[in-house]
Design a protein around this motif. Structure first.
Motif, PDB file in Angstrom:
ATOM      1  N   MET A 186      37.953  48.490  34.191  1.00  0.00           N
ATOM      2  CA  MET A 186      37.381  47.939  32.960  1.00  0.00           C
ATOM      3  C   MET A 186      36.103  47.129  33.230  1.00  0.00           C
ATOM      4  O   MET A 186      35.199  47.072  32.406  1.00  0.00           O
ATOM      5  N   GLU A 187      36.068  46.493  34.417  1.00  0.00           N
ATOM      6  CA  GLU A 187      34.953  45.595  34.749  1.00  0.00           C
ATOM      7  C   GLU A 187      33.602  46.299  34.682  1.00  0.00           C
ATOM      8  O   GLU A 187      32.567  45.662  34.484  1.00  0.00           O
ATOM      9  N   LEU A 188      33.632  47.617  34.857  1.00  0.00           N
ATOM     10  CA  LEU A 188      32.377  48.377  34.824  1.00  0.00           C
ATOM     11  C   LEU A 188      31.753  48.426  33.434  1.00  0.00           C
ATOM     12  O   LEU A 188      30.524  48.558  33.309  1.00  0.00           O
ATOM     13  N   VAL A 200      38.899  43.307  27.736  1.00  0.00           N
ATOM     14  CA  VAL A 200      40.173  42.585  27.692  1.00  0.00           C
ATOM     15  C   VAL A 200      40.977  43.157  28.849  1.00  0.00           C
ATOM     16  O   VAL A 200      41.235  44.361  28.900  1.00  0.00           O
ATOM     17  N   ASP A 201      41.332  42.292  29.807  1.00  0.00           N
ATOM     18  CA  ASP A 201      42.000  42.795  31.009  1.00  0.00           C
ATOM     19  C   ASP A 201      42.877  41.694  31.615  1.00  0.00           C
ATOM     20  O   ASP A 201      42.771  40.519  31.250  1.00  0.00           O
ATOM     21  N   LEU A 202      43.705  42.114  32.559  1.00  0.00           N
ATOM     22  CA  LEU A 202      44.540  41.158  33.276  1.00  0.00           C
ATOM     23  C   LEU A 202      43.704  40.421  34.315  1.00  0.00           C
ATOM     24  O   LEU A 202      42.861  41.030  34.981  1.00  0.00           O
ATOM     25  N   VAL A 203      43.949  39.132  34.428  1.00  0.00           N
ATOM     26  CA  VAL A 203      43.281  38.324  35.451  1.00  0.00           C
ATOM     27  C   VAL A 203      44.366  37.608  36.236  1.00  0.00           C
ATOM     28  O   VAL A 203      45.282  37.023  35.653  1.00  0.00           O
ATOM     29  N   SER A 204      44.241  37.702  37.559  1.00  0.00           N
ATOM     30  CA  SER A 204      45.219  36.985  38.383  1.00  0.00           C
ATOM     31  C   SER A 204      44.489  35.913  39.181  1.00  0.00           C
ATOM     32  O   SER A 204      44.459  34.743  38.814  1.00  0.00           O
ATOM     33  N   THR A 205      43.822  36.313  40.263  1.00  0.00           N
ATOM     34  CA  THR A 205      43.066  35.332  41.041  1.00  0.00           C
ATOM     35  C   THR A 205      41.675  35.087  40.433  1.00  0.00           C
ATOM     36  O   THR A 205      41.041  34.077  40.715  1.00  0.00           O
ATOM     37  N   GLY A 206      41.180  36.037  39.659  1.00  0.00           N
ATOM     38  CA  GLY A 206      39.823  35.955  39.116  1.00  0.00           C
ATOM     39  C   GLY A 206      38.797  36.567  40.055  1.00  0.00           C
ATOM     40  O   GLY A 206      37.604  36.633  39.733  1.00  0.00           O
ATOM     41  N   ASN A 207      39.241  37.059  41.218  1.00  0.00           N
ATOM     42  CA  ASN A 207      38.303  37.589  42.215  1.00  0.00           C
ATOM     43  C   ASN A 207      37.575  38.851  41.734  1.00  0.00           C
ATOM     44  O   ASN A 207      36.396  39.033  42.030  1.00  0.00           O
ATOM     45  N   THR A 208      38.288  39.710  41.005  1.00  0.00           N
ATOM     46  CA  THR A 208      37.651  40.963  40.540  1.00  0.00           C
ATOM     47  C   THR A 208      36.529  40.644  39.557  1.00  0.00           C
ATOM     48  O   THR A 208      35.445  41.235  39.628  1.00  0.00           O
ATOM     49  N   LEU A 209      36.779  39.699  38.656  1.00  0.00           N
ATOM     50  CA  LEU A 209      35.727  39.321  37.695  1.00  0.00           C
ATOM     51  C   LEU A 209      34.521  38.764  38.445  1.00  0.00           C
ATOM     52  O   LEU A 209      33.379  39.168  38.208  1.00  0.00           O
ATOM     53  N   THR A 222      38.920  48.253  26.793  1.00  0.00           N
ATOM     54  CA  THR A 222      40.207  47.815  27.321  1.00  0.00           C
ATOM     55  C   THR A 222      41.224  48.943  27.391  1.00  0.00           C
ATOM     56  O   THR A 222      41.097  49.955  26.716  1.00  0.00           O
ATOM     57  N   LYS A 223      42.234  48.686  28.248  1.00  0.00           N
ATOM     58  CA  LYS A 223      43.401  49.570  28.302  1.00  0.00           C
ATOM     59  C   LYS A 223      44.435  49.036  27.307  1.00  0.00           C
ATOM     60  O   LYS A 223      45.332  49.737  26.895  1.00  0.00           O
ATOM     61  N   TYR A 224      44.276  47.752  26.946  1.00  0.00           N
ATOM     62  CA  TYR A 224      45.284  47.050  26.144  1.00  0.00           C
ATOM     63  C   TYR A 224      44.806  46.928  24.696  1.00  0.00           C
ATOM     64  O   TYR A 224      44.484  45.833  24.218  1.00  0.00           O
TER      65      TYR A 224
HETATM   66  C1  PRP Z   1      44.278  44.281  37.669  1.00  0.00           C
HETATM   67  C2  PRP Z   1      43.216  44.056  36.605  1.00  0.00           C
HETATM   68  C3  PRP Z   1      42.022  43.595  37.400  1.00  0.00           C
HETATM   69  C4  PRP Z   1      42.651  42.917  38.605  1.00  0.00           C
HETATM   70  C5  PRP Z   1      42.597  41.431  38.441  1.00  0.00           C
HETATM   71  O1  PRP Z   1      44.136  45.546  38.176  1.00  0.00           O
HETATM   72  O2  PRP Z   1      42.966  45.232  35.872  1.00  0.00           O
HETATM   73  O3  PRP Z   1      41.210  44.668  37.797  1.00  0.00           O
HETATM   74  O4  PRP Z   1      44.036  43.313  38.667  1.00  0.00           O
HETATM   75  O5  PRP Z   1      43.140  40.753  39.557  1.00  0.00           O
HETATM   76  P1  PRP Z   1      42.385  39.502  40.191  1.00  0.00           P
HETATM   77  O6  PRP Z   1      42.084  38.544  39.077  1.00  0.00           O
HETATM   78  O7  PRP Z   1      43.377  38.935  41.176  1.00  0.00           O
HETATM   79  O8  PRP Z   1      41.150  39.997  40.867  1.00  0.00           O
HETATM   80  P2  PRP Z   1      45.255  46.188  39.089  1.00  0.00           P
HETATM   81  O9  PRP Z   1      44.948  45.913  40.507  1.00  0.00           O
HETATM   82  O10 PRP Z   1      46.603  45.748  38.621  1.00  0.00           O
HETATM   83  O11 PRP Z   1      45.078  47.733  38.853  1.00  0.00           O
HETATM   84  P3  PRP Z   1      44.708  48.546  37.525  1.00  0.00           P
HETATM   85  O12 PRP Z   1      43.216  48.520  37.423  1.00  0.00           O
HETATM   86  O13 PRP Z   1      45.250  49.904  37.817  1.00  0.00           O
HETATM   87  O14 PRP Z   1      45.386  47.893  36.357  1.00  0.00           O
END
Ligand code: PRP
Length: 262
Positions: A149-151, A162-171, A123-125
């Motif tokens: 981080m997903e890698l 441990v990362d930020l999730v918004s839409t969940g699309n990246t996961l 994690t970054k956090y």
């Molecule tokens: C954040 C986070 C995820 C992504 C999640 O990265 O690290 O990779 O957004 O968003 P999602 O759930 O909508 O797919 P961000 O684009 O802020 O860039 P970062 O990797 O530089 O933090």
């Protein structure tokens, strides 16, 4: 620029975009487009206010040490940085997302936690992650990363991220699943404590205007959802932009709610 000039620190992207309506509500526009130039200091429609563009993780540092009087920063960044020297008058409820734990879909996280296994977490956090796992009594080895981080679980670098999730699309795109939601994240207004004392007359009205815009927005959300959308003649009294309006045939769309009335 006079000594009494105010500097606001913002980072490009969601925070910048979602702060614009609040600034507008406080009577100022940013007069330059950050995507059309490499300038890091932007003028506003007010002679005494300028905006500096900094990396998201540097906003609290700029405000803490007086490089900026005010700033907008995510709760995640604020927790990782620490809030020393920062007054935090408002949760702006913008750039909302969540901090979560995610693992490969074939990793049995619940069983590992139940067994008391030691987890490798990338994690970054690190502060948020360490506090969270400590509160659960889970032992972790922390791997500090600065992005992508997903890698980590895909390459065997870690069991979990441990990362930020918004839409969940990246996961989803990386075959990871969210297994714990640690906290909701939104952006905060932060103010340098010395600036608040020295530049009270300029800063207070901005905080008050932001607070009023947020209250108006909450009102719109409440009324927007409460309206009987399918009735022919909805009649309702709303408080909008500090004035009362009687609205007939009121149809509010969810997409419009992000705009703060000026
Ligand atoms: C954040 C986070 C995820 C992504 C999640 O990265 O690290 O990779 O957004 O968003 P999602 O759930 O909508 O797919 P961000 O684009 O802020 O860039 P970062 O990797 O530089 O933090």
């Amino acid at each position: 620029m006079s000594d009494a000039a105010l500097t606001l620190a913002l980072s490009k992207g969601r925070i910048f975009d979602e702060t614009l309506p609040l600034l507008r509500a406080a009577g100022m526009e940013i007069t330059e487009d950050p995507d059309k130039s490499r300038k890091l200091i932007l003028n506003t429609s007010r002679d005494d206010v300028r905006v500096v563009l900094v990396r998201a993780s540097d906003v609290p540092t700029y405000v803490q040490y007086g490089g900026a009087d005010l700033g907008v920063t995510g709760l995640d960044t604020l927790i990782e940085h620490g809030s020393q020297g920062l007054y935090q008058p408002l949760d702006l409820k913008i750039a909302r997302c969540r901090m979560s734990v995610a693992v490969r879909s074939d990793f049995d996280y619940a069983a590992m936690v139940k067994q008391g296994a030691r987890l490798k977490v990338a994690t970054k956090y690190t502060t948020i992650a360490r506090d969270f796992f400590a509160s659960k009594g889970v032992h972790v080895d922390m791997v500090k990363l600065y992005g992508s981080m997903e890698l980590a679980p895909l390459t065997g670098l870690a069991d979990a991220i441990v990362d930020l999730v918004s839409t969940g699309n990246t996961l989803k795109a990386n075959h990871l699943v969210e297994v714990e939601r640690i906290m909701d994240i939104s952006s905060r207004l932060v103010v340098n404590q010395a600036s608040l004392k020295m530049k009270q007359a300029q800063i207070r009205p901005i905080i008050d205007a932001f607070a009023k815009a947020l209250a108006d927005k909450r009102g719109m959300e409440r009324y927007g959802f409460a309206l009987p959308m399918d009735e022919a003649a909805a009649k309702v009294l709303i408080d909008f932009g500090g004035r009362q309006w009687l609205v007939w045939n009121a149809h509010f769309k969810r997409e419009r709610i992000g705009d703060v009335p000026t």
